[in-house]
Design a protein around this motif. Structure first.
Motif, PDB file in Angstrom:
ATOM      1  N   VAL A 243       1.073  -1.200  -0.108  1.00  0.00           N
ATOM      2  CA  VAL A 243       0.013  -0.106   0.072  1.00  0.00           C
ATOM      3  C   VAL A 243       0.707   1.376  -0.231  1.00  0.00           C
ATOM      4  O   VAL A 243       1.820   1.248   0.672  1.00  0.00           O
ATOM      5  CB  VAL A 243      -0.790  -0.071   1.411  1.00  0.00           C
ATOM      6  CG1 VAL A 243      -1.584   1.146   1.613  1.00  0.00           C
ATOM      7  CG2 VAL A 243      -1.875  -1.238   1.234  1.00  0.00           C
ATOM      8  N   THR A 244       0.550   2.351  -0.756  1.00  0.00           N
ATOM      9  CA  THR A 244       1.290   3.517  -0.898  1.00  0.00           C
ATOM     10  C   THR A 244       0.515   4.698  -0.253  1.00  0.00           C
ATOM     11  O   THR A 244       1.097   5.739  -0.046  1.00  0.00           O
ATOM     12  CB  THR A 244       1.727   3.890  -2.121  1.00  0.00           C
ATOM     13  OG1 THR A 244       0.294   4.135  -2.944  1.00  0.00           O
ATOM     14  CG2 THR A 244       2.366   2.964  -2.940  1.00  0.00           C
ATOM     15  N   GLY A 245      -0.692   4.631   0.284  1.00  0.00           N
ATOM     16  CA  GLY A 245      -1.514   5.539   0.857  1.00  0.00           C
ATOM     17  C   GLY A 245      -2.699   4.915   1.454  1.00  0.00           C
ATOM     18  O   GLY A 245      -3.375   3.938   1.104  1.00  0.00           O
ATOM     19  N   ILE A 246      -3.452   5.511   2.279  1.00  0.00           N
ATOM     20  CA  ILE A 246      -4.460   5.076   3.121  1.00  0.00           C
ATOM     21  C   ILE A 246      -5.481   6.269   2.967  1.00  0.00           C
ATOM     22  O   ILE A 246      -5.322   7.288   3.039  1.00  0.00           O
ATOM     23  CB  ILE A 246      -4.340   4.879   4.570  1.00  0.00           C
ATOM     24  CG1 ILE A 246      -3.257   3.635   4.696  1.00  0.00           C
ATOM     25  CG2 ILE A 246      -5.612   4.743   5.537  1.00  0.00           C
ATOM     26  CD1 ILE A 246      -2.504   3.449   5.985  1.00  0.00           C
ATOM     27  N   VAL A 247      -6.918   5.616   2.684  1.00  0.00           N
ATOM     28  CA  VAL A 247      -7.738   6.719   2.608  1.00  0.00           C
ATOM     29  C   VAL A 247      -8.847   6.107   3.849  1.00  0.00           C
ATOM     30  O   VAL A 247      -9.178   5.110   3.905  1.00  0.00           O
ATOM     31  CB  VAL A 247      -9.011   6.771   1.396  1.00  0.00           C
ATOM     32  CG1 VAL A 247      -9.834   7.658   1.174  1.00  0.00           C
ATOM     33  CG2 VAL A 247      -7.715   6.822  -0.037  1.00  0.00           C
ATOM     34  N   MET A 248      -9.197   7.104   4.670  1.00  0.00           N
ATOM     35  CA  MET A 248     -10.141   6.815   5.730  1.00  0.00           C
ATOM     36  C   MET A 248     -11.504   7.301   5.385  1.00  0.00           C
ATOM     37  O   MET A 248     -11.904   8.374   5.206  1.00  0.00           O
ATOM     38  CB  MET A 248      -9.780   7.450   7.123  1.00  0.00           C
ATOM     39  CG  MET A 248      -8.462   7.106   7.680  1.00  0.00           C
ATOM     40  SD  MET A 248      -8.550   5.290   8.519  1.00  0.00           S
ATOM     41  CE  MET A 248      -9.757   5.764   9.671  1.00  0.00           C
ATOM     42  N   THR A 249     -12.526   6.347   5.350  1.00  0.00           N
ATOM     43  CA  THR A 249     -13.649   6.758   4.909  1.00  0.00           C
ATOM     44  C   THR A 249     -14.785   7.006   6.216  1.00  0.00           C
ATOM     45  O   THR A 249     -14.282   6.397   7.320  1.00  0.00           O
ATOM     46  CB  THR A 249     -14.434   5.849   4.101  1.00  0.00           C
ATOM     47  OG1 THR A 249     -14.612   4.574   4.552  1.00  0.00           O
ATOM     48  CG2 THR A 249     -13.817   5.607   2.584  1.00  0.00           C
ATOM     49  N   ARG A 250     -15.949   7.492   6.154  1.00  0.00           N
ATOM     50  CA  ARG A 250     -16.927   7.599   7.207  1.00  0.00           C
ATOM     51  C   ARG A 250     -16.264   8.182   8.326  1.00  0.00           C
ATOM     52  O   ARG A 250     -16.626   7.943   9.447  1.00  0.00           O
ATOM     53  CB  ARG A 250     -17.413   6.059   7.487  1.00  0.00           C
ATOM     54  CG  ARG A 250     -18.104   5.492   6.371  1.00  0.00           C
ATOM     55  CD  ARG A 250     -19.077   4.545   6.882  1.00  0.00           C
ATOM     56  NE  ARG A 250     -19.858   3.946   5.803  1.00  0.00           N
ATOM     57  CZ  ARG A 250     -19.106   2.706   5.147  1.00  0.00           C
ATOM     58  NH1 ARG A 250     -18.382   2.315   5.397  1.00  0.00           N
ATOM     59  NH2 ARG A 250     -20.046   2.174   4.145  1.00  0.00           N
ATOM     60  N   MET A 251     -15.537   9.180   8.165  1.00  0.00           N
ATOM     61  CA  MET A 251     -14.880  10.042   9.282  1.00  0.00           C
ATOM     62  C   MET A 251     -15.967  11.215   9.492  1.00  0.00           C
ATOM     63  O   MET A 251     -15.861  12.029  10.489  1.00  0.00           O
ATOM     64  CB  MET A 251     -13.808  10.744   9.003  1.00  0.00           C
ATOM     65  CG  MET A 251     -12.416   9.746   8.825  1.00  0.00           C
ATOM     66  SD  MET A 251     -12.166   9.242  10.638  1.00  0.00           S
ATOM     67  CE  MET A 251     -10.970  10.345  11.088  1.00  0.00           C
ATOM     68  N   ASP A 252     -17.259  11.102   8.831  1.00  0.00           N
ATOM     69  CA  ASP A 252     -18.215  11.833   9.107  1.00  0.00           C
ATOM     70  C   ASP A 252     -19.185  11.166  10.167  1.00  0.00           C
ATOM     71  O   ASP A 252     -19.910  11.911  10.869  1.00  0.00           O
ATOM     72  CB  ASP A 252     -19.192  12.131   7.946  1.00  0.00           C
ATOM     73  CG  ASP A 252     -19.507  10.828   7.119  1.00  0.00           C
ATOM     74  OD1 ASP A 252     -18.892  10.010   6.978  1.00  0.00           O
ATOM     75  OD2 ASP A 252     -20.764  10.756   6.750  1.00  0.00           O
ATOM     76  N   GLY A 253     -18.961   9.909  10.439  1.00  0.00           N
ATOM     77  CA  GLY A 253     -19.756   9.358  11.455  1.00  0.00           C
ATOM     78  C   GLY A 253     -19.159   9.679  12.838  1.00  0.00           C
ATOM     79  O   GLY A 253     -18.077  10.560  13.199  1.00  0.00           O
ATOM     80  N   ASP A 254     -19.680   8.992  14.109  1.00  0.00           N
ATOM     81  CA  ASP A 254     -19.031   9.324  15.259  1.00  0.00           C
ATOM     82  C   ASP A 254     -17.910   8.365  15.697  1.00  0.00           C
ATOM     83  O   ASP A 254     -17.578   8.250  16.672  1.00  0.00           O
ATOM     84  CB  ASP A 254     -20.126   9.393  16.357  1.00  0.00           C
ATOM     85  CG  ASP A 254     -21.158   7.992  16.058  1.00  0.00           C
ATOM     86  OD1 ASP A 254     -20.791   6.941  15.537  1.00  0.00           O
ATOM     87  OD2 ASP A 254     -22.106   7.887  16.754  1.00  0.00           O
ATOM     88  N   ALA A 255     -17.343   7.578  14.788  1.00  0.00           N
ATOM     89  CA  ALA A 255     -16.202   6.796  15.398  1.00  0.00           C
ATOM     90  C   ALA A 255     -15.058   7.723  15.624  1.00  0.00           C
ATOM     91  O   ALA A 255     -15.017   8.806  14.962  1.00  0.00           O
ATOM     92  CB  ALA A 255     -15.875   5.956  14.038  1.00  0.00           C
ATOM     93  N   ARG A 256     -14.488   7.142  16.374  1.00  0.00           N
ATOM     94  CA  ARG A 256     -13.218   8.053  17.073  1.00  0.00           C
ATOM     95  C   ARG A 256     -11.823   7.813  15.950  1.00  0.00           C
ATOM     96  O   ARG A 256     -11.107   8.771  15.931  1.00  0.00           O
ATOM     97  CB  ARG A 256     -12.610   7.742  18.170  1.00  0.00           C
ATOM     98  CG  ARG A 256     -13.913   7.752  19.288  1.00  0.00           C
ATOM     99  CD  ARG A 256     -13.736   9.059  19.950  1.00  0.00           C
ATOM    100  NE  ARG A 256     -12.347   9.275  20.502  1.00  0.00           N
ATOM    101  CZ  ARG A 256     -12.239   8.618  21.742  1.00  0.00           C
ATOM    102  NH1 ARG A 256     -12.838   7.960  22.279  1.00  0.00           N
ATOM    103  NH2 ARG A 256     -11.026   8.927  22.503  1.00  0.00           N
ATOM    104  N   GLY A 257     -12.310   6.913  15.178  1.00  0.00           N
ATOM    105  CA  GLY A 257     -11.108   6.968  14.257  1.00  0.00           C
ATOM    106  C   GLY A 257      -9.800   6.241  14.552  1.00  0.00           C
ATOM    107  O   GLY A 257      -8.583   6.516  13.918  1.00  0.00           O
ATOM    108  N   GLY A 258      -9.597   5.392  15.470  1.00  0.00           N
ATOM    109  CA  GLY A 258      -8.419   4.720  16.001  1.00  0.00           C
ATOM    110  C   GLY A 258      -7.862   3.909  14.734  1.00  0.00           C
ATOM    111  O   GLY A 258      -6.693   3.691  14.759  1.00  0.00           O
TER     112      GLY A 258
END
Ligand SMILES: Nc1nc2c(ncn2[C@@H]2O[C@H](COP(=O)(O)OP(=O)(O)OP(=O)(O)O)[C@@H](O)[C@H]2O)c(=O)[nH]1
Ligand SMILES: [Mg+2]
Length: 461
Positions: A243-258
């Motif tokens: 992998v060369t890069g990561i995309v985090m989706t659903r950061m609009d939700g209430d997950a803290r994103g750990g």
């Protein structure tokens, strides 16, 4: 969560402050709370352990600076280590430095948001970078998948590769690159089928696609809600396709994103983009400091500590303190205070910055300082003559009318400002009894009369 972590930490910090140094026991106690916060944010266990060890090393070697409390110091350390762990400050852009057409490969678990993100990236590259983008779906797993991408492409205003039934993903990928070359596209985004990390056949397929296209970017798309199993996913993908890069989706939700921290730790690849909704424009660059605050649940405190050190001009505070001591405080000083307060933001924010003041800020509610009001007040003061600013008591009706007209406000507003000035002078006299040190320590919040906050907050100190 925000409340409980900062409250817990402030409890630890209160004790730290009394002892005045970062001892092993104190650091251990503070980091135990941080550890719980990380687990609560769904950071994978081995990643948590590593993080805590790093923060501990850093904290134990640190001298507490004279100007901050040990509590502030440890918040800063934890936050710094978190930002580093997330890839350091600043966003890492997509790497499109390759011969056109540049292949970008999207991989990730089922339903993580690959197809949506492919559409978002296409729109972004078209609009912001004026790139000619071709979207191609290599998803032969779900019957409607290729159609889904074609529809997204239409919404993004970019072409998609025509669907040819019966082709394998590798064949589609090769056709996409051929079309890209022949038709002069700058970027070809290859959207793959969602897969489970345990599925060997599908992992082999994504490896073959990578080998056939040699992508400049292989983006691992991860749902922010991904929990503890993130480690296995990341490792499997990384081993298969690097992998060369990561995309985090659903950061609009209430997950803290750990998951952001876990993914970054396992792959070593930077988090490049963040998905913030279903719409095609809901894509942003990754800001490590924001996500650090979200994972730790104390971002506001850290932000305000930093903002405070940045914006509060100590010399100015000292100057005002010195003037106070001589019983002098004029509208010129008030204007300077207004500017500083304007830069600081809300009153509860200022309070939240002080360790242990979380509860107080809670009581005050979210009393916001109205930035427009501050601007108008500054305008009123700048419409006065220097003499008027130094001797506000010469301001009678005709002068007030002139100032109101000059600042585009009303005489009532001018009166309100003058009333506020009087309140503030009275308060400063009271502060003066606390001594200059008290003023420096309590900062701007101690100087705020309640007439300045929309919520009519009580005086904090
Ligand atoms: N709220 C929110 N929803 C998102 C985001 N990104 C994607 N989605 C939604 O998540 C669902 C799945 O998205 P897809 O893009 O189809 O996911 P995928 O990884 O392509 O799925 P498969 O191809 O089946 O593996 C859709 O309903 C999207 O609208 C995001 O950042 N925020
Ligand atoms: Mg898909």
């Amino acid at each position: 969560m925000f409340e409980s972590l900062s409250d817990k930490l402030s409890g630890v910090f209160d004790r730290l402050r009394q002892r005045g140094a970062l001892s092993e026991v104190d650091v251990g106690e503070a980091l135990r709370e941080v550890r719980l916060a990380l687990l609560d944010a769904d950071v994978a266990l081995p990643v948590v352990r590593d993080f805590i060890a790093r923060a501990r090393d850093r904290a134990l070697g640190t001298e507490v600076l004279g100007s901050v409390t040990p509590g502030q110091q440890i918040v800063k350390i934890v936050n710094d280590v978190m930002i580093e762990a997330l890839g350091g400050a600043g966003a890492v852009p997509l790497n499109l430095a390759a011969a056109a057409p540049v292949p970008v490969l999207m991989v990730g678990l089922q339903g993580s948001g690959k197809t949506t993100t492919a559409g978002k990236i296409a729109l972004r590259l078209r609009e912001r970078a004026r790139k000619r983008v071709l979207l191609a779906s290599l998803d032969t797993q779900r019957p409607a998948a290729q159609l889904q991408l074609a529809q997204l492409a239409e919404r993004a205003g970019v072409p998609s590769l025509p669907i040819v039934p019966g082709q394998t993903p590798v064949q589609i990928a090769e056709r996409a690159m051929d079309t890209g070359r022949r038709e002069g596209f700058d970027v070809v985004i290859l959207d793959t089928a969602g897969r489970l990390s345990i599925d060997d056949a599908l992992m082999a397929e994504v490896t073959a696609i990578r080998a056939a296209t040699n992508p400049a970017e292989t983006l691992l798309v991860v749902d922010a809600m991904t929990g503890q199993d993130a480690v296995n996913t990341a490792r499997a993908f990384h081993e298969a396709v690097s992998v060369t890069g990561i995309v985090m989706t659903r950061m609009d939700g209430d997950a803290r994103g750990g998951a952001a921290l876990s993914m970054r730790a396992i792959t070593g690849a930077p988090i490049k983009l963040v998905g913030l909704g279903e719409k095609l424009d809901a894509l942003e660059e990754f800001h490590p400091e924001r996500v650090a605050g979200r994972i730790l649940g104390m971002g506001d405190i850290v932000g305000l500590v930093e903002k405070a050190t940045e914006t509060i001009d100590e010399q100015e505070a000292e100057r005002v303190a010195a003037r106070m001591a001589r019983g002098k405080f004029d509208l010129e000083d008030l204007a300077a205070q207004l500017r500083q307060i304007g830069r600081m933001g809300s009153l509860s924010g200022i309070l939240g910055m002080l360790p242990g003041a979380g509860k107080l800020a809670g009581q005050l509610g979210d009393a916001k300082l109205d930035p427009k009001l501050l601007k108008r007040q500054e305008a009123i003061i700048s419409s006065m003559t220097p003499k008027e600013r130094r001797q506000p008591d010469i301001l009678k009706a005709s002068r007030k009318r002139r100032i109101a007209a000059g600042s585009g406000t009303s005489v009532q507003e001018v009166n309100r400002l003058l009333k506020q000035y009087e309140d503030m002078s009275a308060m400063l006299k009271r502060m003066n009894k606390l001594g200059q040190k008290g003023l420096m320590r309590h900062g701007m919040s101690a100087l705020l009369p309640k007439s300045m906050t929309q919520g009519g907050a009580r005086r904090p100190f």
